[in-house]
Write an enzyme that holds these catalytic residues in place. Structure first.
Site, PDB file in Angstrom:
ATOM      1  N   ASP A  13       0.872  -1.180   0.000  1.00  0.00           N
ATOM      2  CA  ASP A  13       0.000   0.000   0.000  1.00  0.00           C
ATOM      3  C   ASP A  13       0.903   1.222   0.000  1.00  0.00           C
ATOM      4  O   ASP A  13       2.110   1.121   0.248  1.00  0.00           O
ATOM      5  CB  ASP A  13      -0.867  -0.022   1.273  1.00  0.00           C
ATOM      6  N   SER A  14       0.313   2.385  -0.241  1.00  0.00           N
ATOM      7  CA  SER A  14       1.078   3.628  -0.158  1.00  0.00           C
ATOM      8  C   SER A  14       1.539   3.887   1.277  1.00  0.00           C
ATOM      9  O   SER A  14       2.479   4.645   1.495  1.00  0.00           O
ATOM     10  CB  SER A  14       0.202   4.790  -0.617  1.00  0.00           C
ATOM     11  N   GLY A  46      -2.629   9.282  -3.487  1.00  0.00           N
ATOM     12  CA  GLY A  46      -3.935   9.766  -3.958  1.00  0.00           C
ATOM     13  C   GLY A  46      -3.927  10.975  -4.856  1.00  0.00           C
ATOM     14  O   GLY A  46      -4.896  11.218  -5.566  1.00  0.00           O
ATOM     15  N   CYS A  77      -4.344  -1.181  -2.051  1.00  0.00           N
ATOM     16  CA  CYS A  77      -4.464   0.272  -2.161  1.00  0.00           C
ATOM     17  C   CYS A  77      -5.300   0.549  -3.398  1.00  0.00           C
ATOM     18  O   CYS A  77      -4.983   0.035  -4.475  1.00  0.00           O
ATOM     19  CB  CYS A  77      -3.062   0.872  -2.306  1.00  0.00           C
ATOM     20  N   ASN A  78      -6.352   1.305  -3.224  1.00  0.00           N
ATOM     21  CA  ASN A  78      -7.198   1.603  -4.383  1.00  0.00           C
ATOM     22  C   ASN A  78      -6.478   2.421  -5.431  1.00  0.00           C
ATOM     23  O   ASN A  78      -6.601   2.175  -6.627  1.00  0.00           O
ATOM     24  CB  ASN A  78      -8.455   2.344  -3.928  1.00  0.00           C
ATOM     25  N   GLU A 158      -6.200   9.411   9.120  1.00  0.00           N
ATOM     26  CA  GLU A 158      -4.834   9.211   9.614  1.00  0.00           C
ATOM     27  C   GLU A 158      -4.542  10.073  10.836  1.00  0.00           C
ATOM     28  O   GLU A 158      -3.795   9.687  11.726  1.00  0.00           O
ATOM     29  CB  GLU A 158      -3.836   9.544   8.518  1.00  0.00           C
ATOM     30  N   CYS A 190     -11.237   3.277  -0.901  1.00  0.00           N
ATOM     31  CA  CYS A 190      -9.956   3.734  -0.334  1.00  0.00           C
ATOM     32  C   CYS A 190      -9.715   2.897   0.918  1.00  0.00           C
ATOM     33  O   CYS A 190     -10.648   2.635   1.683  1.00  0.00           O
ATOM     34  CB  CYS A 190     -10.040   5.219   0.020  1.00  0.00           C
ATOM     35  N   THR A 191      -8.473   2.483   1.086  1.00  0.00           N
ATOM     36  CA  THR A 191      -8.137   1.594   2.201  1.00  0.00           C
ATOM     37  C   THR A 191      -8.479   2.176   3.568  1.00  0.00           C
ATOM     38  O   THR A 191      -8.684   1.428   4.516  1.00  0.00           O
ATOM     39  CB  THR A 191      -6.625   1.330   2.192  1.00  0.00           C
ATOM     40  N   HIS A 192      -8.511   3.498   3.676  1.00  0.00           N
ATOM     41  CA  HIS A 192      -8.751   4.119   4.982  1.00  0.00           C
ATOM     42  C   HIS A 192     -10.220   4.115   5.404  1.00  0.00           C
ATOM     43  O   HIS A 192     -10.532   4.202   6.576  1.00  0.00           O
ATOM     44  CB  HIS A 192      -8.295   5.584   4.954  1.00  0.00           C
TER      45      HIS A 192
HETATM   46  N1  DGL Z   1      -4.096   3.862   0.104  1.00  0.00           N
HETATM   47  C1  DGL Z   1      -4.744   4.922  -0.651  1.00  0.00           C
HETATM   48  C2  DGL Z   1      -5.999   4.360  -1.344  1.00  0.00           C
HETATM   49  O1  DGL Z   1      -6.520   3.309  -0.990  1.00  0.00           O
HETATM   50  C3  DGL Z   1      -5.121   6.101   0.223  1.00  0.00           C
HETATM   51  C4  DGL Z   1      -3.941   6.866   0.755  1.00  0.00           C
HETATM   52  C5  DGL Z   1      -3.110   7.537  -0.325  1.00  0.00           C
HETATM   53  O2  DGL Z   1      -3.615   8.448  -1.009  1.00  0.00           O
HETATM   54  O3  DGL Z   1      -1.962   7.160  -0.463  1.00  0.00           O
HETATM   55  O4  DGL Z   1      -6.476   4.962  -2.269  1.00  0.00           O
END
Ligand code: DGL
Length: 272
Positions: A13-14, A46, A77-78, A158, A190-192
């Protein structure tokens, strides 16, 4: 050489939001060892360009395959799934299965006959990629589709703003947008966002079906491992969580995404 089934699952993931997916995987597949890589040095993805995200995704996947010898890759990660899935799938075809977070979500929504109008919320890059709209339109053209970029939500979560007045106000502001009017399902792309699933559901008085990626992706991974005869029968090692840039704050934040604080190890796989 380790037996194929004993090798680990590589998840990236990011940052640490992908731990929501890792957590769902470890619950559904307790025999699998996980090697997680959070690219905290380069987050957020993102609002980065597709090309840059593709280059990060290829570097991380090379690390997970060549140095960690993973047997499957999960793009948790999306944004990375939207920008880089096709590149990784084509590059590693016949080498390892690559699972993204978007297709399992699209499959879950289109399988539900009661859904007539679906909305998607995600980062700017995910929405700009057009990937959800393309997949929904191609696979179920009669489904009405609508989307909205909600860039504030990931950083808000976050910073631990959820289940409070601030998060209620931000969520209300975004979800009141005309674009999301009259939906009967909402994809949290989005993962969050699993962290604010209940607040979102409450905004709609629990009348809108809410889909998040963590569980559907874990189920898809299970299906792929079984199909490819890659499922482990016992855990072959402890889970490892790498980040490209360590801060104590990231480590503390793992608690909200993984349900408990986990130890992060810094690993520089870039020369920059
Ligand atoms: N992990 C990213 C997602 O699922 C969200 C955080 C980012 O923008 O890096 O889109």
């Amino acid at each position: 050489m380790a037996k194929e089934t004993n090798k680990a699952i590589g998840i990236f993931d990011s940052g640490i939001g992908g731990l929501t997916v890792a957590n769902a995987v470890s619950k559904l597949l307790p025999n699998e060892q996980l090697i997680y890589f959070g690219d905290t040095a380069h987050l957020p993805y993102g609002d980065k360009s597709k090309e840059l995200i593709q280059s990060y995704a290829v570097r991380i996947t090379n690390f997970l395959l060549q140095e960690q010898h993973c047997k499957a890759i999960v793009i948790a990660c999306n944004t990375a799934s939207a920008a880089a899935y096709e590149v990784l799938r084509d590059k590693y075809k016949g080498v390892v299965p690559v699972i993204n977070v978007i297709d399992p979500m699209v499959e879950a929504v289109i399988a539900d006959e009661s859904i007539k109008r679906v909305g998607v919320i995600a980062t700017k890059t995910t929405i700009a990629s057009g990937v959800y709209s393309e997949k929904f339109n191609r696979r179920k053209p009669e489904l009405q589709y609508t989307e909205l970029a909600t860039p504030l939500l990931a950083s808000m979560i976050e910073e631990k703003f959820y289940n409070n007045e601030i998060s209620h106000a931000v969520i209300e502001n975004y979800l009141s947008d005309e674009a999301l009017k009259d939906i009967d399902a909402l994809v949290l792309a989005c993962t969050h966002y699993p962290l604010i699933k209940q607040e979102i559901s409450a905004f709609y008085n629990h009348r809108v079906k809410i889909f998040d990626s963590a569980e559907v992706v874990a189920k898809k991974l299970k299906w792929v491992l079984e199909k490819e005869h890659l499922a482990a029968s016992a855990k072959s090692g402890t889970d490892v969580f790498y980040v490209s840039d360590f801060t104590r704050s990231f480590e503390k934040t793992t608690e909200i995404f993984y349900g408990k604080e986990i130890h992060l190890q810094q690993l520089r796989i870039w020369n920059d």
